[in-house]
Design a protein around this motif. Structure first.
Motif, PDB file in Angstrom:
ATOM      1  N   LEU A 108     -13.657  81.223  -7.572  1.00 19.89           N
ATOM      2  CA  LEU A 108     -12.667  82.254  -7.281  1.00 19.89           C
ATOM      3  C   LEU A 108     -11.491  81.704  -6.478  1.00 19.89           C
ATOM      4  N   GLY A 109     -11.533  80.401  -6.206  1.00 22.99           N
ATOM      5  CA  GLY A 109     -10.455  79.772  -5.468  1.00 22.99           C
ATOM      6  C   GLY A 109     -10.551  79.949  -3.970  1.00 22.99           C
ATOM      7  N   LYS A 110     -11.743  80.281  -3.473  1.00 26.00           N
ATOM      8  CA  LYS A 110     -11.940  80.516  -2.050  1.00 26.00           C
ATOM      9  C   LYS A 110     -12.807  79.434  -1.430  1.00 26.00           C
ATOM     10  N   LYS A 111     -12.641  79.230  -0.133  1.00 18.91           N
ATOM     11  CA  LYS A 111     -13.534  78.344   0.590  1.00 18.91           C
ATOM     12  C   LYS A 111     -14.835  79.087   0.877  1.00 18.91           C
ATOM     13  N   CYS A 112     -15.929  78.326   0.905  1.00 12.79           N
ATOM     14  CA  CYS A 112     -17.249  78.940   1.037  1.00 12.79           C
ATOM     15  C   CYS A 112     -17.896  78.527   2.351  1.00 12.79           C
ATOM     16  N   GLY A 113     -18.358  79.524   3.091  1.00 12.52           N
ATOM     17  CA  GLY A 113     -19.121  79.274   4.294  1.00 12.52           C
ATOM     18  C   GLY A 113     -20.530  79.827   4.161  1.00 12.52           C
ATOM     19  N   ILE A 114     -21.467  79.222   4.889  1.00 10.54           N
ATOM     20  CA  ILE A 114     -22.826  79.742   4.936  1.00 10.54           C
ATOM     21  C   ILE A 114     -23.220  79.887   6.393  1.00 10.54           C
ATOM     22  N   SER A 115     -23.901  80.970   6.697  1.00 12.65           N
ATOM     23  CA  SER A 115     -24.281  81.271   8.074  1.00 12.65           C
ATOM     24  C   SER A 115     -25.789  81.342   8.209  1.00 12.65           C
ATOM     25  N   ILE A 116     -26.280  80.987   9.417  1.00 14.94           N
ATOM     26  CA  ILE A 116     -27.700  81.108   9.718  1.00 14.94           C
ATOM     27  C   ILE A 116     -27.880  81.886  11.009  1.00 14.94           C
ATOM     28  N   VAL A 117     -28.903  82.737  11.044  1.00 20.28           N
ATOM     29  CA  VAL A 117     -29.228  83.496  12.247  1.00 20.28           C
ATOM     30  C   VAL A 117     -29.972  82.578  13.221  1.00 20.28           C
ATOM     31  N   PRO A 118     -30.115  82.981  14.484  1.00 18.94           N
ATOM     32  CA  PRO A 118     -30.735  82.090  15.471  1.00 18.94           C
ATOM     33  C   PRO A 118     -32.114  81.558  15.105  1.00 18.94           C
ATOM     34  N   SER A 119     -32.914  82.340  14.401  1.00 23.30           N
ATOM     35  CA  SER A 119     -34.275  81.904  14.094  1.00 23.30           C
ATOM     36  C   SER A 119     -34.366  80.981  12.887  1.00 23.30           C
ATOM     37  N   THR A 120     -33.259  80.752  12.189  1.00 21.95           N
ATOM     38  CA  THR A 120     -33.259  79.894  11.003  1.00 21.95           C
ATOM     39  C   THR A 120     -32.877  78.465  11.381  1.00 21.95           C
ATOM     40  N   PRO A 121     -33.700  77.476  11.028  1.00 30.29           N
ATOM     41  CA  PRO A 121     -33.388  76.096  11.394  1.00 30.29           C
ATOM     42  C   PRO A 121     -32.314  75.487  10.497  1.00 30.29           C
ATOM     43  N   VAL A 122     -31.630  74.503  11.023  1.00 34.79           N
ATOM     44  CA  VAL A 122     -30.602  73.790  10.273  1.00 34.79           C
ATOM     45  C   VAL A 122     -31.191  73.111   9.036  1.00 34.79           C
ATOM     46  N   SER A 123     -32.438  72.724   9.110  1.00 30.22           N
ATOM     47  CA  SER A 123     -33.063  71.951   8.030  1.00 30.22           C
ATOM     48  C   SER A 123     -33.012  72.651   6.680  1.00 30.22           C
ATOM     49  N   VAL A 124     -32.975  73.973   6.660  1.00 29.24           N
ATOM     50  CA  VAL A 124     -32.967  74.690   5.378  1.00 29.24           C
ATOM     51  C   VAL A 124     -31.670  74.455   4.602  1.00 29.24           C
ATOM     52  N   LEU A 125     -30.651  73.946   5.276  1.00 31.39           N
ATOM     53  CA  LEU A 125     -29.354  73.751   4.639  1.00 31.39           C
ATOM     54  C   LEU A 125     -29.170  72.356   4.051  1.00 31.39           C
ATOM     55  N   SER A 126     -30.188  71.533   4.149  1.00 32.50           N
ATOM     56  CA  SER A 126     -30.030  70.114   3.816  1.00 32.50           C
ATOM     57  C   SER A 126     -29.478  69.882   2.413  1.00 32.50           C
ATOM     58  N   GLU A 127     -29.904  70.657   1.433  1.00 32.39           N
ATOM     59  CA  GLU A 127     -29.477  70.422   0.049  1.00 32.39           C
ATOM     60  C   GLU A 127     -28.060  70.895  -0.230  1.00 32.39           C
ATOM     61  N   ILE A 128     -27.569  71.832   0.575  1.00 26.74           N
ATOM     62  CA  ILE A 128     -26.278  72.439   0.230  1.00 26.74           C
ATOM     63  C   ILE A 128     -25.133  72.038   1.147  1.00 26.74           C
ATOM     64  N   LEU A 129     -25.409  71.309   2.215  1.00 27.82           N
ATOM     65  CA  LEU A 129     -24.330  70.931   3.121  1.00 27.82           C
ATOM     66  C   LEU A 129     -23.198  70.171   2.421  1.00 27.82           C
ATOM     67  N   PRO A 130     -23.479  69.338   1.412  1.00 28.27           N
ATOM     68  CA  PRO A 130     -22.364  68.674   0.734  1.00 28.27           C
ATOM     69  C   PRO A 130     -21.471  69.626  -0.054  1.00 28.27           C
ATOM     70  N   GLN A 131     -21.933  70.840  -0.290  1.00 30.43           N
ATOM     71  CA  GLN A 131     -21.197  71.763  -1.156  1.00 30.43           C
ATOM     72  C   GLN A 131     -20.357  72.786  -0.403  1.00 30.43           C
ATOM     73  N   VAL A 132     -20.665  73.044   0.865  1.00 26.04           N
ATOM     74  CA  VAL A 132     -19.991  74.122   1.576  1.00 26.04           C
ATOM     75  C   VAL A 132     -18.809  73.598   2.388  1.00 26.04           C
ATOM     76  N   ASP A 133     -17.902  74.510   2.715  1.00 19.67           N
ATOM     77  CA  ASP A 133     -16.728  74.179   3.511  1.00 19.67           C
ATOM     78  C   ASP A 133     -16.926  74.493   4.992  1.00 19.67           C
ATOM     79  N   LEU A 134     -17.910  75.333   5.269  1.00 19.94           N
ATOM     80  CA  LEU A 134     -18.110  75.820   6.633  1.00 19.94           C
ATOM     81  C   LEU A 134     -19.577  76.170   6.839  1.00 19.94           C
ATOM     82  N   VAL A 135     -20.096  75.847   8.032  1.00 20.04           N
ATOM     83  CA  VAL A 135     -21.405  76.356   8.461  1.00 20.04           C
ATOM     84  C   VAL A 135     -21.173  77.171   9.719  1.00 20.04           C
ATOM     85  N   LEU A 136     -21.571  78.428   9.670  1.00 19.29           N
ATOM     86  CA  LEU A 136     -21.415  79.337  10.799  1.00 19.29           C
ATOM     87  C   LEU A 136     -22.769  79.518  11.475  1.00 19.29           C
ATOM     88  N   VAL A 137     -22.864  79.046  12.712  1.00 18.91           N
ATOM     89  CA  VAL A 137     -24.088  79.181  13.490  1.00 18.91           C
ATOM     90  C   VAL A 137     -23.993  80.462  14.310  1.00 18.91           C
TER      91      VAL A 137
END
Length: 210
Positions: A108-137
């Motif tokens: 859609l021509g937009k930048k993509c961010g993904i967010s995690i709530v406090p109880s979610t570990p960073v490790s779950v994002l390992s496969e997609i970090l190369p694809q996103v423009d932003l990680v919101l903690v």
């Protein structure tokens, strides 16, 4: 020291004067307008949706980071893109087909961010970090403004910064929740690129000098 961007959150603004809130963001160091969309299901409260975003889009040239705190965000990204979003940030916890949704947002021509709530570990994002423009903690449990920052969330920021450096990735790191004049120095030194501030910014308690 790198420049850290301020993204004031309209969640803490006076909803009867969003035009004034946008002007305050422009005049007080804001680089991004953070827009929290809540559906009353993924989080308890309901805020605003596409028509409100479309109506304020004409008020500023600042980018809009639309933070979807909603269930099944894949059903809504088209309309939020059309309403004037520049970034669309959704929650890891809110949908199953994350890879598909990232590709959809980019298509859609937009930048993509993904967010995690406090109880979610960073490790779950390992496969997609190369694809996103932003990680919101999220440094509070999402759904309400005015909460206190959860200290262990700063460790997530440091972990993300380390991964980004080691793997030579390009995503930005943002933190949202409980940032105020007492902890902003610690937050800034954790490795963030963007600080979201709601209550402290709109109550004039945050001195932005970073």
């Amino acid at each position: 020291m790198k420049k850290i961007l301020l993204a004031p959150s309209l969640l803490s603004a006076d909803f009867s004067d969003l035009a004034g809130a946008v002007k305050k963001i422009e005049n007080n160091g804001g680089s991004i307008v953070h827009i929290d969309v809540m559906d009353g299901a993924f989080v308890p409260q309901i805020t605003y949706g596409q028509p409100v975003i479309k109506s304020i889009r004409k008020l500023t040239d600042l980018p809009f980071d639309v933070h979807l705190m909603v269930e099944k965000p894949e059903l809504m990204v088209d309309s939020f893109a059309e309403s004037g979003s520049d970034w669309i940030t959704f929650h890891y916890e809110s949908t199953v087909h994350i890879d598909r949704l990232i590709n959809k947002i980019h298509s859609l021509g937009k930048k993509c961010g993904i967010s995690i709530v406090p109880s979610t570990p960073v490790s779950v994002l390992s496969e997609i970090l190369p694809q996103v423009d932003l990680v919101l903690v999220m440094s509070v449990n999402p759904g309400f403004g005015g909460q206190s920052l959860i200290p262990y969330c700063l460790e997530k920021v440091k972990e993300l910064e380390k991964i980004r450096s080691e793997k030579d990735l390009n995503f930005m790191i943002s933190i949202d929740g409980g940032v105020n004049e007492k902890n902003i120095s610690n937050v800034a030194s954790s490795g963030v690129d963007i600080i979201v501030s709601g209550s402290a910014f709109f109550n004039d308690k945050l001195k932005w000098e970073l």
